[in-house]
Design a protein around this motif. Structure first.
Motif, PDB file in Angstrom:
ATOM      1  N   GLY A  76       0.789  -1.241   0.000  1.00  0.00           N
ATOM      2  CA  GLY A  76       0.000   0.000   0.000  1.00  0.00           C
ATOM      3  C   GLY A  76       0.809   1.273   0.000  1.00  0.00           C
ATOM      4  N   HIS A  77       2.126   1.210  -0.210  1.00  0.00           N
ATOM      5  CA  HIS A  77       2.947   2.420  -0.208  1.00  0.00           C
ATOM      6  C   HIS A  77       3.449   2.715  -1.619  1.00  0.00           C
ATOM      7  N   ARG A  81       0.609   6.061   7.843  1.00  0.00           N
ATOM      8  CA  ARG A  81      -0.497   5.135   7.551  1.00  0.00           C
ATOM      9  C   ARG A  81      -0.725   4.187   8.720  1.00  0.00           C
ATOM     10  N   TRP A 133      -2.636   0.694  10.119  1.00  0.00           N
ATOM     11  CA  TRP A 133      -3.221  -0.581   9.678  1.00  0.00           C
ATOM     12  C   TRP A 133      -3.730  -1.341  10.900  1.00  0.00           C
ATOM     13  N   GLU A 140      -4.759   3.104  -2.110  1.00  0.00           N
ATOM     14  CA  GLU A 140      -4.216   2.406  -0.959  1.00  0.00           C
ATOM     15  C   GLU A 140      -5.306   1.733  -0.138  1.00  0.00           C
ATOM     16  N   ASP A 141      -6.551   2.146  -0.288  1.00  0.00           N
ATOM     17  CA  ASP A 141      -7.632   1.552   0.475  1.00  0.00           C
ATOM     18  C   ASP A 141      -8.138   0.255  -0.144  1.00  0.00           C
ATOM     19  N   SER A 199      -5.625  -4.517   7.503  1.00  0.00           N
ATOM     20  CA  SER A 199      -6.452  -3.604   6.703  1.00  0.00           C
ATOM     21  C   SER A 199      -6.166  -2.166   7.107  1.00  0.00           C
ATOM     22  N   LYS A 200      -6.104  -1.283   6.119  1.00  0.00           N
ATOM     23  CA  LYS A 200      -5.796   0.116   6.392  1.00  0.00           C
ATOM     24  C   LYS A 200      -7.020   0.821   6.956  1.00  0.00           C
ATOM     25  N   SER A 229      -5.090   7.502   8.176  1.00  0.00           N
ATOM     26  CA  SER A 229      -3.763   8.100   8.252  1.00  0.00           C
ATOM     27  C   SER A 229      -3.732   9.193   9.298  1.00  0.00           C
TER      28      SER A 229
END
Length: 939
Positions: free
Chosen positions: A189-190, A216, A218, A251-252, A269-270, A273
Motif C-alpha cells: 500500500g505504499h 499510515r 493498519w 491504498e484503500d 487492513s488500512k 492516516s
C-alpha cells in the motif's frame, strides 16, 4: 648489503572532539541501575555512553576499524548490540564494556537491529537487502530471510506470535512466519520507500512512515481473534470518518484476496492516516517501551510527539461520547444512538506537542519514567546531544530541555589545526568556534567564538592565537582570558593560508584577493589598561595575478613559496620580493605545500591527487608520487627530517620519505575526508581533523617500522578482504529461495577449518605411530617408551582424540557452520568416528549434535553412498538418541526443581519473584490512592 633506513611507527593514541556521529541512532541504556540517565551514541568506530546529567563520558565501547551504523539495547538493559559498516554485529556487555559475541553474516552495512521481548533472539537488516535472525544465547545464526529488493529500514518482532515484520526502501512491508521461515504476506500500500514502522495498541495496530507527510495506520487481526462475528464494531476506529484521515483510493484497496493462505495467520487492513506537520520523508519513527507515546521526525529540526490511548482510555472516551449523544438525543427526542458513536483515528492517536531542536535531528529515543514523565534524547546533525522532558499530564504539555552535551566538540567541520611550541596545547578552529585542547588529557580548556576559520597559528610564547577567516579577517585571541583582542580586515577575499616567519617577529598571509601580505608583531598601548598588548602591523604586500592558496617560508627566511590558482608554485626572495622560481607540473591547483628543515626540498600536494617533490636550488622535480585517491588537502614535513605527512579527501593520512620517494605508512582511522593535520614541533605527535567531526591524535612509538614487513602485512590484508568478497560455498540440496544459512565465509571461518584439519591430521599421524609402536613392542617382546607429541604434551599429555575435541570446542559458536562448510569431505569420516566416541563419553553433547546434524545435512549424498560409514552412522544413531534424551531429562528435572524452589520461596516470603518492577510499583500506587480516598471520605 646496503644499510636499511629505520623508520618509527605512528600509532593511534586517541579520538576526541566528537560528541556523537550522526550515522547511527541514539539509545537510552540502563547503567548502574538507572534508566533514562545514560545514553549510548555512535562515535565513528566506537560507542560512547554519556551521562546526560553530568555531561560526562562514562564508558567507551571500543570498535575495530569499521564505522558504527546501528545500535540496539537489549530488553534487560545489560547488553548493547552494535551493527557496523562491514556487516558485522558485536554484542557488548555494558557492565564490563567488553564485546562478548560477534556475528558475521551481512555483506554490507547493518541498517536495522531489534531484540525479541525476552532478549534471546536478535534480528538484523542490512544494505544487502537480507534479514538475518541470530540466537544470542547460543551465539550462532539461525537463518537468513531473502525477499526484499532494497535496503532494509526497520525490523520488528511480535511479542505474542513468532512473527517478524520488515520494511525496506523497495516500498514493501513483509510479514515472516519464523516457525516455517517464509514470507506469508506483503503489504503493497505504499507508493514510496517505507522508512519506519511501529506497533501500537498491544500489537493490534501497525503504523508506517513513508516519503510523504502521511503516517499510515493498519489494523491487525490475528487468526484466534477472528471468532465472534457478532462482536460490536464500536471499539474499532474508522479512519475514513474523520476529516484529517485522507484515504487514498489506491491504498484503500483490499491488499489480500479472500482465499489467500496468509489470512490464516493475520489480516491487515488500512484504517486511515495520521498527518504529520513535516512535508518531507520520515527519518525515524518510534515508540517508548510501553507503547504509550509515538514520535517521529523528518529531515528538519522538529520532533512530533503523539499519545496513543490504551483500551481503557478508549472505552472511557466512548462512554463519555455516548453520554453526550444520549443527552443530545434526549433534547431532540430521538432514539438512542447506540451504534453511531465511534472514535476517530485522530482521537485515538492524539498529537501532544512538537519539540523544536537547535539543529537538524538525526535520531531520537523515548523512555517513560516511573513518575509518568516522558524523556526524549535527540541526536543532532551538528555533534550535539539534547535531552528533553515532557509532562503529558499538564494542561498544555511543553517539552523542556534539561541538558545539552556540546563541550566535547565543534558544531561544524574543523578546517585548521595548530600545535603550541611546547607540544602541549592543540588549537582547532571551525565555522563557529576556536577550541584549545590539552594534548595529554584531551580536555577542551578554552572555547572562543569566531567567524568561519580557514587557517591559524600560535603566536610565539603560546599566549595568543591568530585565526584567518573566510571573510578575509585576521582575529587575535588571548588564551588566558579567552577573549578576542583584535580583528583586522586583512584581505578582500578568504584568508587561505598563514605562515609564521622563522625569526618569529611576524607572519605572512595569502588570500583570495591575489595578495600576499607581510605582518609584524608589535606591542601597542591599550586605552582600557596601563599594560601594553600584542597587535599586528601590516608592513608589505606582494600583488599576484591569481588567487593565493598557500604560502610557506624557507627555514632561513630567504625564500617565500606561493601556491596560485593557476596550478603553479612561485618562489620569491623575501627581502626584495623578486621572482626566483616557478614550479609547474600539476594539472590542478596546489592546495598545500611545505619546505623541509634544511631548505633543500619543497613538497607540493594538489587536487590532482599527486604529490611532487622539488629541489629548491634549481626548481627541478625530483619525483611525482600518486599519493591519494582524492585531493591532497594538507602536507607537512616532520621536523628535522625529510619525512612528510599528507592528508587526503580519501580519509587517509600517509607518511612518505622524500629522499627515497617511498610510502612509509598509512594512518587509517578517519571515515570521511581529512581536511587538515598538524605535527608537534618535536615530531612525536600528529593531530588530524575530518568531515566525520572527529579529531584524532597519533603518537610516534619507539617501534621500528620495516617497509618489507609493512608491504607483506598489506598483501595479507588484501587477501583477507578478497576472501570475504568471494562467492559463498553452496550447500548441497539447499534451494536458493527465501531462507539460507545465517553466517558468511570469512578469514576466521577458513582459519577455524584449517585448525580442525590440522588436528585431524595430527590424530591420524599419532594413531599410525601408535600402531607402529605396538608392532615394535610385540616384536621386541618388551615395552618400548612411546615418544609423546610436543603439542599433546603442551595440552597436558592428552590423547589425540581429546586434542581434536579441544580444537573443535575453541571454534566460535557463530562460525561453526561456516567452518564445517569449507571442511573437505576427506576429513568428515574421521570426524564422524570421533563424534561417536565423544558422544558415548557424554561430553559436549549439544555442540557435537549440532555439528553432526549439519555435517549430515551438507554431505548427505556422500555419507549414504559410503559403505564404510554405515556402521558408524548406525552407532551414532543409537548413542545420540540415548545421550540427547538423557540431557533432556536432566534439563527437565532441573527446571522442575527450580519451579518448585520458586514456589516455596514465594509462599514463604509472600513476594512474587521475577515480576516486572513497574507493575508492582503501579499496584502500590493504586492501593495508596484508594487508601487516601477512604481517609478523605471518613474525614
Amino acid at each position: 648489503m646496503g644499510l636499511t633506513r629505520q623508520y618509527l611507527r605512528y600509532e593511534p593514541a586517541a579520538l576526541f572532539g566528537l560528541v556523537a556521529s550522526a550515522r547511527a541512532g541514539v539509545a537510552f541504556v540502563a547503567l548502574r541501575g538507572e534508566r533514562g540517565r545514560y545514553v549510548a551514541v555512535p562515535a565513528c568506530e566506537h560507542v560512547f555512553v554519556w551521562d546526560t546529567r553530568k555531561g560526562e563520558k562514562v564508558l567507551i565501547l571500543k570498535g575495530l576499524k569499521q564505522e558504527v551504523s546501528c545500535l540496539c539495547p537489549s530488553p534487560d538493559g545489560l547488553h548493547l548490540a552494535v551493527g557496523y559498516e562491514d556487516g558485522a554485529i558485536r554484542v557488548f556487555n555494558l557492565l564490563s564494556g567488553e564485546s562478548t559475541i560477534t556475528f558475521n553474516g551481512h555483506r554490507a552495512a547493518v541498517t536495522a537491529l531489534q531484540y525479541d521481548h525476552l532478549g534471546g533472539r536478535l534480528v538484523s537488516g542490512s544494505k544487502d537487502t537480507v534479514v538475518i535472525v541470530w540466537d544470542v544465547i547460543n551465539e550462532s545464526g539461525l537463518y537468513r530471510l531473502r525477499g526484499h529488493k532494497d535496503v532494509i529500514t526497520q525490523v520488528l518482532f511480535l511479542k505474542e506470535k513468532n512473527l517478524l515484520i520488515t520494511c525496506a526502501k523497495d516500498t514493501l512491508v513483509k510479514w515472516w512466519d519464523l516457525d516455517t521461515q517464509h514470507c506469508f504476506k506483503t503489504l503493497v500500500g505504499h507508493r514510496a520507500e517505507v522508512w519506519g514502522m511501529a506497533l501500537l495498541s498491544k500489537e493490534k495496530r501497525l503504523l508506517t512512515g513513508s516519503a510523504d507527510s502521511e503516517l499510515r495506520v493498519w489494523d491487525l487481526t490475528y487468526i484466534q481473534e477472528v471468532k465472534d462475528p457478532d462482536e460490536p464494531e464500536s471499539k474499532k476506529s474508522k479512519g475514513s470518518s474523520s476529516p484529517g484521515a485522507e484515504a487514498n483510493t489506491e491504498e484503500d484497496e483490499t491488499l489480500e484476496l479472500d482465499e489467500h493462505p496468509e489470512e490464516r495467520i493475520v489480516k491487515c487492513s488500512k484504517v486511515g492516516s495520521i498527518m504529520r506537520e513535516g512535508r518531507d520523508r520520515v527519518v525515524t519513527l518510534g515508540t517508548d517501551r510501553m507503547g504509550k507515546f509515538l514520535a517521529c521526525h523528518g529531515t528538519d529540526a522538529v520532533l512530533e510527539v503523539f499519545s496513543v490511548l490504551s483500551e481503557e482510555e478508549i472505552q472511557k472516551k466512548l462512554e463519555k461520547k455516548m453520554k453526550k449523544a444520549r443527552k443530545k438525543a434526549k433534547q431532540n427526542s430521538e432514539e438512542e444512538p447506540e451504534r453511531s458513536v465511534e472514535l476517530s483515528l485522530q482521537e485515538e492517536i492524539q498529537r501532544v506537542t512538537n519539540v523544536k531542536a537547535s539543529s537538524k535531528i538525526k535520531s531520537f529515543d523515548l523512555i517513560l519514567s516511573p513518575k509518568g514523565e516522558l524523556k526524549m534524547v535527540l541526536l543532532l546533525q551538528n555533534n550535539v546531544i539534547e535531552l528533553y522532558n515532557l509532562d503529558p499530564s499538564a494542561q498544555v504539555p511543553q517539552a523542556v530541555r534539561v541538558s545539552r552535551i556540546t563541550i566535547g566538540g565543534h558544531r561544524s567541520d574543523v578546517r585548521t589545526l595548530a600545535f603550541s611550541s611546547d607540544n602541549i596545547a592543540i588549537l582547532s578552529a571551525a565555522a563557529e568556534s576556536v577550541k584549545i585542547w590539552n594534548r595529554s588529557t584531551l580536555q577542551c580548556i578554552r572555547t572562543m567564538e569566531c567567524e568561519y576559520a580557514l587557517c591559524s597559528l600560535f603566536v610565539p610564547g603560546d599566549r595568543q592565537v591568530i585565526v584567518g577567516t573566510k571573510t578575509g579577517k585576521l582575529q587575535l585571541y588571548d588564551l588566558a582570558s579567552g577573549s578576542l583582542i583584535e580583528t583586522l580586515d586583512a584581505h578582500d577575499g578568504a584568508v587561505w593560508s598563514i605562515a609564521l616567519s622563522p625569526d618569529q617577529h611576524g607572519f605572512v598571509t595569502g588570500g583570495a584577493d591575489k595578495c600576499v601580505k607581510f605582518w609584524e608583531f608589535e606591542l601597542v598601548k591599550d586605552e582600557s589598561s596601563v599594560q601594553k598588548r600584542l597587535s599586528m602591523k601590516h608592513v608589505r604586500v606582494l600583488q599576484l595575478d591569481e588567487d593565493v592558496l598557500c604560502v610557506r617560508y624557507s627555514p632561513n627566511q630567504k625564500l617565500l613559496a606561493v601556491s596560485l590558482l593557476d596550478c603553479t608554485v612561485k618562489v620569491f626572495y623575501v627581502d626584495t620580493l623578486k621572482f626566483f622560481l616557478s614550479l609547474y607540473g600539476h594539472k590542478l591547483p596546489v592546495l598545500c605545500m611545505d619546505i623541509c628543515y634544511d631548505g633543500t626540498l619543497i613538497a607540493t600536494g594538489s587536487a590532482d591527487r599527486n604529490v611532487k617533490i622539488w629541489g629548491l636550488d634549481f626548481g627541478d622535480c625530483h619525483r611525482s608520487l600518486f599519493a591519494h585517491d582524492d585531493s591532497v588537502m594538507y602536507l607537512q614535513f616532520v621536523p628535522k627530517s625529510h619525512l612528510f605527512f599528507t592528508a587526503g579527501k580519501d580519509g587517509k593520512i600517509k607518511q612518505w620519505d622524500a629522499d627515497k620517494f617511498e610510502h612509509v605508512q598509512t594512518l587509517e582511522g578517519h571515515h570521511q575526508e581529512v581536511w587538515c593535520l598538524a605535527l608537534s614541533p618535536n615530531g612525536d605527535y600528529v593531530v588530524s581533523a575530518s568531515h566525520d567531526k572527529s579529531l584524532r591524535l597519533w603518537e610516534r612509538t619507539r617501534e621500528p617500522l620495516i617497509l618489507e614487513e609493512e608491504r607483506e602485512m598489506q598483501r595479507e590484508a588484501e587477501y583477507e578482504e578478497s576472501v570475504a568478497k568471494e562467492e559463498q560455498p553452496v550447500v548441497a540440496g539447499e534451494r536458493q529461495g527465501e531462507t539460507g544459512l545465517a553466517g558468511k565465509k570469512t578469514i576466521e571461518t577458513i582459519k577455524a577449518a584449517e585448525r580442525i584439519m590440522e588436528a585431524i591430521e595430527l590424530y591420524r599421524e599419532e594413531m599410525a605411530k601408535l600402531k607402529e609402536h605396538s608392532a615394535i613392542c610385540k616384536a621386541a617382546g618388551k615395552e618400548v617408551p612411546f615418544p609423546v607429541n610436543p603439542i599433546l604434551r603442551a595440552y597436558g599429555n592428552i590423547t589425540p582424540s581429546a586434542y581434536v575435541l579441544e580444537v573443535f570446542k575453541k571454534v566460535k559458536s557463530s562460525e561453526l557452520e561456516e567452518s564445517l562448510l569449507v571442511l573437505p569431505f576427506s576429513y568428515v569420516p574421521d570426524l564422524l568416528r570421533l563424534f561417536n566416541e565423544y558422544i558415548q563419553l557424554g561430553s559436549d553433547v549439544e555442540l557435537l549434535c549440532r555439528a553432526l546434524l549439519f555435517l549430515l545435512k551438507i554431505h548427505f549424498g556422500q555419507i549414504t553412498s559410503n559403505q564404510m560409514l554405515v556402521t558408524v552412522i548406525e552407532n551414532l544413531k543409537k548413542t545420540t538418541i540415548s545421550r540427547v534424551s538423557e540431557a533432556r531429562d536432566v534439563l527437565g528435572f532441573n527446571m522442575a526443581g527450580l519451579q518448585f524452589l520458586k514456589r516455596e520461596i514465594e509462599a514463604k516470603d509472600e513476594v512474587t519473584f521475577f515480576a516486572d518492577a513497574t507493575e508492582r510499583f503501579e499496584e502500590k500506587k493504586r492501593k495508596r490512592k484508594k487508601k487516601e480516598k477512604m481517609v478523605l471520605a471518613v474525614l
